[in-house]
Design a protein around this motif. Structure first.
Motif, PDB file in Angstrom:
ATOM      1  N   ASN A  39      26.674  31.282  40.562  1.00 42.89           N
ATOM      2  CA  ASN A  39      27.618  30.211  40.297  1.00 42.89           C
ATOM      3  C   ASN A  39      28.547  30.203  41.522  1.00 42.89           C
ATOM      4  O   ASN A  39      29.304  29.059  41.905  1.00 42.89           O
ATOM      5  N   VAL A  40      29.333  31.398  41.916  1.00 38.98           N
ATOM      6  CA  VAL A  40      29.885  31.455  43.162  1.00 38.98           C
ATOM      7  C   VAL A  40      29.371  30.560  44.340  1.00 38.98           C
ATOM      8  O   VAL A  40      29.969  29.708  44.851  1.00 38.98           O
ATOM      9  N   TYR A  41      28.158  30.930  44.723  1.00 41.49           N
ATOM     10  CA  TYR A  41      27.255  30.387  45.716  1.00 41.49           C
ATOM     11  C   TYR A  41      27.342  28.768  45.572  1.00 41.49           C
ATOM     12  O   TYR A  41      27.413  27.941  46.272  1.00 41.49           O
ATOM     13  N   HIS A  42      26.882  28.535  44.321  1.00 39.06           N
ATOM     14  CA  HIS A  42      26.870  26.997  44.078  1.00 39.06           C
ATOM     15  C   HIS A  42      28.174  26.043  44.142  1.00 39.06           C
ATOM     16  O   HIS A  42      28.246  25.065  44.712  1.00 39.06           O
ATOM     17  N   GLU A  43      29.290  26.959  43.871  1.00 41.82           N
ATOM     18  CA  GLU A  43      30.626  26.264  43.663  1.00 41.82           C
ATOM     19  C   GLU A  43      31.105  25.891  45.131  1.00 41.82           C
ATOM     20  O   GLU A  43      31.602  25.283  45.775  1.00 41.82           O
ATOM     21  N   VAL A  44      30.820  27.251  46.134  1.00 39.55           N
ATOM     22  CA  VAL A  44      31.291  27.325  47.418  1.00 39.55           C
ATOM     23  C   VAL A  44      30.483  26.291  48.348  1.00 39.55           C
ATOM     24  O   VAL A  44      30.940  25.528  49.298  1.00 39.55           O
ATOM     25  N   TRP A  71      26.255  45.195  45.752  1.00 42.04           N
ATOM     26  CA  TRP A  71      26.969  43.973  45.418  1.00 42.04           C
ATOM     27  C   TRP A  71      28.301  44.111  44.678  1.00 42.04           C
ATOM     28  O   TRP A  71      28.495  45.061  44.035  1.00 42.04           O
ATOM     29  N   TYR A  72      29.292  43.418  45.235  1.00 45.17           N
ATOM     30  CA  TYR A  72      30.747  43.460  44.654  1.00 45.17           C
ATOM     31  C   TYR A  72      31.160  42.247  44.158  1.00 45.17           C
ATOM     32  O   TYR A  72      30.722  41.129  44.665  1.00 45.17           O
ATOM     33  N   VAL A  73      31.824  42.150  43.080  1.00 40.37           N
ATOM     34  CA  VAL A  73      32.481  41.111  42.607  1.00 40.37           C
ATOM     35  C   VAL A  73      34.010  41.223  42.309  1.00 40.37           C
ATOM     36  O   VAL A  73      34.613  42.359  42.435  1.00 40.37           O
ATOM     37  N   ILE A  74      34.929  40.153  42.869  1.00 32.84           N
ATOM     38  CA  ILE A  74      36.021  39.926  42.844  1.00 32.84           C
ATOM     39  C   ILE A  74      36.285  39.271  41.324  1.00 32.84           C
ATOM     40  O   ILE A  74      35.917  38.385  41.362  1.00 32.84           O
ATOM     41  N   GLN A  75      37.112  40.040  40.621  1.00 34.11           N
ATOM     42  CA  GLN A  75      37.395  39.453  39.201  1.00 34.11           C
ATOM     43  C   GLN A  75      38.723  39.087  38.991  1.00 34.11           C
ATOM     44  O   GLN A  75      39.515  39.786  39.637  1.00 34.11           O
ATOM     45  N   ASP A  76      39.024  38.052  38.294  1.00 36.16           N
ATOM     46  CA  ASP A  76      40.354  37.845  37.816  1.00 36.16           C
ATOM     47  C   ASP A  76      40.573  38.377  36.550  1.00 36.16           C
ATOM     48  O   ASP A  76      40.560  37.858  35.413  1.00 36.16           O
ATOM     49  N   ASP A  77      41.619  39.177  36.716  1.00 38.03           N
ATOM     50  CA  ASP A  77      42.234  40.056  35.497  1.00 38.03           C
ATOM     51  C   ASP A  77      42.918  39.514  34.539  1.00 38.03           C
ATOM     52  O   ASP A  77      43.017  39.725  33.597  1.00 38.03           O
ATOM     53  N   SER A  78      43.449  38.253  35.152  1.00 37.75           N
ATOM     54  CA  SER A  78      44.416  37.373  34.306  1.00 37.75           C
ATOM     55  C   SER A  78      43.491  36.509  33.498  1.00 37.75           C
ATOM     56  O   SER A  78      44.005  35.746  32.464  1.00 37.75           O
ATOM     57  N   ARG A  79      42.304  36.620  33.690  1.00 40.42           N
ATOM     58  CA  ARG A  79      41.393  35.348  33.083  1.00 40.42           C
ATOM     59  C   ARG A  79      40.239  36.255  32.391  1.00 40.42           C
ATOM     60  O   ARG A  79      38.921  35.914  32.688  1.00 40.42           O
ATOM     61  N   GLY A  81      38.513  38.938  33.405  1.00 40.71           N
ATOM     62  CA  GLY A  81      37.495  39.465  34.316  1.00 40.71           C
ATOM     63  C   GLY A  81      36.561  38.279  34.824  1.00 40.71           C
ATOM     64  O   GLY A  81      35.519  38.646  35.243  1.00 40.71           O
ATOM     65  N   GLU A  82      36.873  37.141  34.774  1.00 38.04           N
ATOM     66  CA  GLU A  82      36.315  36.119  35.129  1.00 38.04           C
ATOM     67  C   GLU A  82      35.971  36.438  36.827  1.00 38.04           C
ATOM     68  O   GLU A  82      36.666  36.500  37.574  1.00 38.04           O
ATOM     69  N   VAL A  83      34.546  36.181  37.151  1.00 36.48           N
ATOM     70  CA  VAL A  83      34.064  36.459  38.611  1.00 36.48           C
ATOM     71  C   VAL A  83      34.847  35.229  39.472  1.00 36.48           C
ATOM     72  O   VAL A  83      34.408  33.930  39.247  1.00 36.48           O
ATOM     73  N   ALA A  84      35.667  35.689  40.588  1.00 38.82           N
ATOM     74  CA  ALA A  84      36.250  34.676  41.372  1.00 38.82           C
ATOM     75  C   ALA A  84      35.466  34.469  42.632  1.00 38.82           C
ATOM     76  O   ALA A  84      35.804  33.663  43.509  1.00 38.82           O
ATOM     77  N   GLY A  85      34.816  35.653  42.958  1.00 37.19           N
ATOM     78  CA  GLY A  85      34.328  35.925  44.313  1.00 37.19           C
ATOM     79  C   GLY A  85      33.270  36.984  44.445  1.00 37.19           C
ATOM     80  O   GLY A  85      33.086  37.768  43.410  1.00 37.19           O
ATOM     81  N   MET A 103      30.335  36.833  51.637  1.00 39.40           N
ATOM     82  CA  MET A 103      31.494  37.088  51.581  1.00 39.40           C
ATOM     83  C   MET A 103      32.342  35.659  51.181  1.00 39.40           C
ATOM     84  O   MET A 103      32.382  34.829  52.050  1.00 39.40           O
ATOM     85  N   MET A 104      32.715  35.410  49.904  1.00 39.41           N
ATOM     86  CA  MET A 104      33.130  34.207  49.513  1.00 39.41           C
ATOM     87  C   MET A 104      33.929  34.254  48.027  1.00 39.41           C
ATOM     88  O   MET A 104      33.779  35.136  47.185  1.00 39.41           O
ATOM     89  N   VAL A 105      34.749  33.403  47.941  1.00 33.45           N
ATOM     90  CA  VAL A 105      35.784  33.170  46.998  1.00 33.45           C
ATOM     91  C   VAL A 105      35.626  31.609  46.434  1.00 33.45           C
ATOM     92  O   VAL A 105      35.559  30.819  47.159  1.00 33.45           O
ATOM     93  N   ARG A 106      35.464  31.404  44.980  1.00 31.52           N
ATOM     94  CA  ARG A 106      35.507  30.312  44.436  1.00 31.52           C
ATOM     95  C   ARG A 106      36.715  29.314  44.979  1.00 31.52           C
ATOM     96  O   ARG A 106      37.971  29.813  45.082  1.00 31.52           O
ATOM     97  N   PRO A 107      36.436  28.015  45.141  1.00 29.71           N
ATOM     98  CA  PRO A 107      37.570  27.084  45.584  1.00 29.71           C
ATOM     99  C   PRO A 107      38.838  27.271  44.812  1.00 29.71           C
ATOM    100  O   PRO A 107      39.811  27.307  45.416  1.00 29.71           O
ATOM    101  N   ALA A 108      38.785  27.401  43.398  1.00 32.92           N
ATOM    102  CA  ALA A 108      39.774  27.534  42.651  1.00 32.92           C
ATOM    103  C   ALA A 108      40.714  28.671  43.093  1.00 32.92           C
ATOM    104  O   ALA A 108      42.179  28.750  42.423  1.00 32.92           O
ATOM    105  N   TRP A 109      40.151  29.721  43.540  1.00 35.25           N
ATOM    106  CA  TRP A 109      40.902  31.127  43.850  1.00 35.25           C
ATOM    107  C   TRP A 109      41.247  31.244  45.263  1.00 35.25           C
ATOM    108  O   TRP A 109      41.817  32.162  45.466  1.00 35.25           O
TER     109      TRP A 109
END
Length: 143
Positions: A39-44, A71-79, A81-85, A103-109
């Motif tokens: 999903n990150v790849y598709h959004e970016v 592989w690593y994920v950046i997760q949003d701990d305020s949501r 653990g939603e994957v943000a990048g 290496m990418m971060v979803r647009p909303a983040w």
């Protein structure tokens, strides 16, 4: 100044520094994260990413389990653990070269702060994971 193996601290001891928005945390991805990474790849890239295998969840899961890639994920701990990048690297253990990709971060983040430091932490963990044997690490980047 050269970095030695003793300079590298494992991610298990990771303590985030104070950042303006401490929403982000880093963790190793698991095969169950493949759909979120896809999903990150598709959004970016909106279907234009050059290497189509990285938009295939089954391929991503196999690559994570291969033993030659981290592989690593950046997760949003305020949501919850939603994957943000994400970011990954594959290692050629014969020559001890590592190639970073995706290496990418979803647009909303993007622009929220906190994620850039975590990409550096991912590379630090990669070096530890392969016991400091990696001699060369490079990345292909595009906008």
């Amino acid at each position: 100044m050269a970095i030695t193996k003793s300079d590298i601290q494992p991610i298990q001891n990771y303590q985030p520094a104070a950042v303006p928005e401490a929403w982000a945390s880093l963790r190793l991805a698991r095969p169950g994260d493949a759909a979120a990474i896809q999903n990150v790849y598709h959004e970016v890239y909106k279907g234009t990413y050059t290497y189509k295998e990285y938009t295939d969840a089954a391929y991503l899961a196999r690559d994570m389990a291969s033993g030659h890639a981290n592989w690593y994920v950046i997760q949003d701990d305020s949501r919850q653990g939603e994957v943000a990048g994400c970011v990954s690297a594959t290692v050629d253990v014969r020559h001890w070269r590592a190639y970073s990709r995706g290496m990418m971060v979803r647009p909303a983040w993007q622009g929220r702060g906190g994620a850039s430091r975590l990409f550096g932490d991912a590379f630090q963990d990669l070096l530890v994971s392969f016991k400091g044997n990696i001699r060369f690490l490079w990345a292909e980047t595009r906008a």
